[in-house]
Write a protein that holds these residues in place. Structure first.
Motif, PDB file in Angstrom:
ATOM      1  N   LEU A  42       0.970  -1.122  -0.161  1.00 25.66           N
ATOM      2  CA  LEU A  42       0.229   0.006  -0.057  1.00 25.66           C
ATOM      3  C   LEU A  42       0.930   1.238  -0.081  1.00 25.66           C
ATOM      4  O   LEU A  42       0.514   2.120  -0.722  1.00 25.66           O
ATOM      5  N   ASP A  43       1.928   1.266   0.779  1.00 22.87           N
ATOM      6  CA  ASP A  43       2.838   2.419   0.975  1.00 22.87           C
ATOM      7  C   ASP A  43       3.401   2.685  -0.445  1.00 22.87           C
ATOM      8  O   ASP A  43       3.506   3.942  -1.002  1.00 22.87           O
ATOM      9  N   THR A  44       3.845   1.536  -0.994  1.00 33.28           N
ATOM     10  CA  THR A  44       4.633   1.629  -2.332  1.00 33.28           C
ATOM     11  C   THR A  44       3.821   2.266  -3.190  1.00 33.28           C
ATOM     12  O   THR A  44       4.124   2.955  -4.153  1.00 33.28           O
ATOM     13  N   LEU A  45       2.591   1.617  -3.492  1.00 34.01           N
ATOM     14  CA  LEU A  45       1.610   1.878  -4.288  1.00 34.01           C
ATOM     15  C   LEU A  45       1.129   3.022  -4.413  1.00 34.01           C
ATOM     16  O   LEU A  45       1.081   3.916  -5.232  1.00 34.01           O
ATOM     17  N   LEU A  85       1.447   6.297  -6.951  1.00 37.72           N
ATOM     18  CA  LEU A  85       0.241   7.177  -7.691  1.00 37.72           C
ATOM     19  C   LEU A  85       0.402   8.456  -7.378  1.00 37.72           C
ATOM     20  O   LEU A  85       0.123   9.370  -8.344  1.00 37.72           O
ATOM     21  N   LYS A  86       1.068   8.810  -6.118  1.00 38.03           N
ATOM     22  CA  LYS A  86       0.943  10.202  -5.981  1.00 38.03           C
ATOM     23  C   LYS A  86       2.018  11.058  -6.777  1.00 38.03           C
ATOM     24  O   LYS A  86       1.635  12.008  -7.549  1.00 38.03           O
ATOM     25  N   ARG A  87       3.080  10.337  -7.123  1.00 41.20           N
ATOM     26  CA  ARG A  87       4.007  10.992  -7.889  1.00 41.20           C
ATOM     27  C   ARG A  87       3.793  10.923  -9.368  1.00 41.20           C
ATOM     28  O   ARG A  87       3.981  11.751 -10.112  1.00 41.20           O
ATOM     29  N   MET A  88       2.961   9.884  -9.965  1.00 34.47           N
ATOM     30  CA  MET A  88       2.447   9.946 -11.240  1.00 34.47           C
ATOM     31  C   MET A  88       1.187  10.976 -11.286  1.00 34.47           C
ATOM     32  O   MET A  88       1.171  11.518 -12.374  1.00 34.47           O
ATOM     33  N   GLY A  89       0.478  11.311 -10.249  1.00 36.57           N
ATOM     34  CA  GLY A  89      -0.650  12.295 -10.183  1.00 36.57           C
ATOM     35  C   GLY A  89       0.024  13.712 -10.314  1.00 36.57           C
ATOM     36  O   GLY A  89      -0.396  14.445 -10.683  1.00 36.57           O
ATOM     37  N   LYS A  90       1.176  13.997  -9.938  1.00 35.90           N
ATOM     38  CA  LYS A  90       2.065  15.213  -9.844  1.00 35.90           C
ATOM     39  C   LYS A  90       2.874  15.252 -11.100  1.00 35.90           C
ATOM     40  O   LYS A  90       3.564  16.432 -11.449  1.00 35.90           O
TER      41      LYS A  90
END
Length: 149
Positions: free
Chosen positions: A133-136, A140-145
């Protein structure tokens, strides 16, 4: 094996996997809400947005929050209002502005739906470890930015 593919092909495969998981999860939740609660995902989404903003929001803000057209939001709100789950009130400062908020019955129904929805999310993704969960989440946060994962 994947390391031998060019990065562009690996990225395309990742995109397809991400899309497949998203669509399958959404489809599962739509069916779950329909079969178990006689409701729809758009109704759930509108109620969730209104639950987060208890004081109410304008119809335009609601549309923006949900990333849908004013017409789509209005159609869902019309049905929720007919069912006594939301109420519309006119702004005291601008007659053209309408606020929408959950009624007490809407709050109560959403709390039941939200608890059931959460249990279903656990069913869908409960096999992921805390590390997963932490990795995903980080990826996803980095992808969203717009950052590289």
């Amino acid at each position: 094996m994947n390391q031998m593919l060019p990065q562009s092909k690996r990225l395309l495969k990742m995109w397809i996997r991400l899309l497949r998981v998203t669509r399958a999860s959404e489809s599962h939740l739509r069916e779950f809400l329909r079969v178990n609660h006689d409701t729809t995902l758009p109704r759930f989404d509108v109620m969730a947005a209104l639950y987060r903003r208890r004081e109410g929001v304008t119809m335009s803000d609601l549309s923006r929050m949900l990333l849908v057209s004013n017409g789509n939001a209005t159609a869902v709100v019309d049905r929720l209002e007919k069912d006594g789950l939301v109420r519309r009130t006119q702004s005291t400062t601008d007659r053209r502005t309408i606020f929408v908020a959950l009624t007490e019955a809407g709050l109560q129904q959403f709390e039941v739906l939200a608890a059931e929805h959460e249990r279903e999310i656990i069913t869908l993704f409960g096999g992921l470890s805390d590390t997963d969960l932490d990795t995903l989440t980080d990826i996803l946060k980095r992808m969203g930015k717009g950052e590289r994962a």
